[in-house]
Design an enzyme around this catalytic site. Sequence first.
Site, PDB file in Angstrom:
ATOM      1  CB  SER A  96      -0.947   0.015   1.199  1.00  0.00           C
ATOM      2  OG  SER A  96      -0.230   0.176   2.404  1.00  0.00           O
ATOM      3  CE  LYS A 104      -3.095   2.291   4.671  1.00  0.00           C
ATOM      4  NZ  LYS A 104      -2.935   1.462   3.448  1.00  0.00           N
TER       5      LYS A 104
END
Length: 287
Positions: free
Chosen positions: A62, A123
């Site tokens: 990701s 993230k």
Amino acid sequence: METPASTEPVASRPENVQAPVAKPEKPKSEWRDLATFLLKLALIVFVVRSFIFSPFSIPSESMLPRLLIGDYLFITKWNYGYSKHSLPWSLPLIPGRILPRDPARGDVVVFKAPNHNGEDWIKRVIGLPGDTIEMVNGQVILNGKPVPKQRIADFVLPITPNFTHCPTQFQTADAKGVAVCRIPQFRETLPNGKQYNVLDQDNLPQDNTQVYTVPAGHVFLMGDNRDNSTDSRFQQPPYGSGIGFVPIENIEGKAVVNFWSTDGGANWLLPWTWFTAARWSRIGEGF
């Protein structure tokens, strides 16, 4: 003539004074010493991991292109203050959040993913409390202004044991005939000047979203691999599989440097493969 007998008390004569009896030493216990050492070591590790820094390994794609599966990095724990999530297993020893400070846009953070069984995710911070965020055709609109997105050279990553998921249209080979994945790459620049690269492979539903307004005490997080990241663009369970807005107190720390990286080709029983599988150029890479 006889010498008169001494009148000195017998008990006071030096030759009759008894030496103090030494107390027997307690037998040393190696097991007790070992237990004490291990307890002290555990306490030191607990303090360091909770309040100074801790390691984190990358489990998914990701955060491509910045982070690869098999990267190991250190995160610092003091940047945004401390909460129970700063402690191992989120021990409820810290009420609320102490020494709080908001992250900056562009920071890469490790956090407890809401409603995902206490999993640690990583993230990039895109939106802060009060910001509005929207995706339009793959471009971030932050507070009504498009975030500059510049096309740069493709991201090229060799196909390795821990990276095999490459869409067919991006599979190719390099000059040496090695199988690689070649993915379109872009550079984004946030209003504070922070630059980073992102991947945008296809026109997918998450490239166009509603307008989100980040509530107080929360942040909006996104993965750099925009088409392969479950992030704040997606609602939390039970309405979706994403994380929604993430409470700042869920943030455990800030990513600062890679200290190891492997392509997944190492075999623990074959020590020389520990070195051949290492991606040496990634070690020491900062954020």
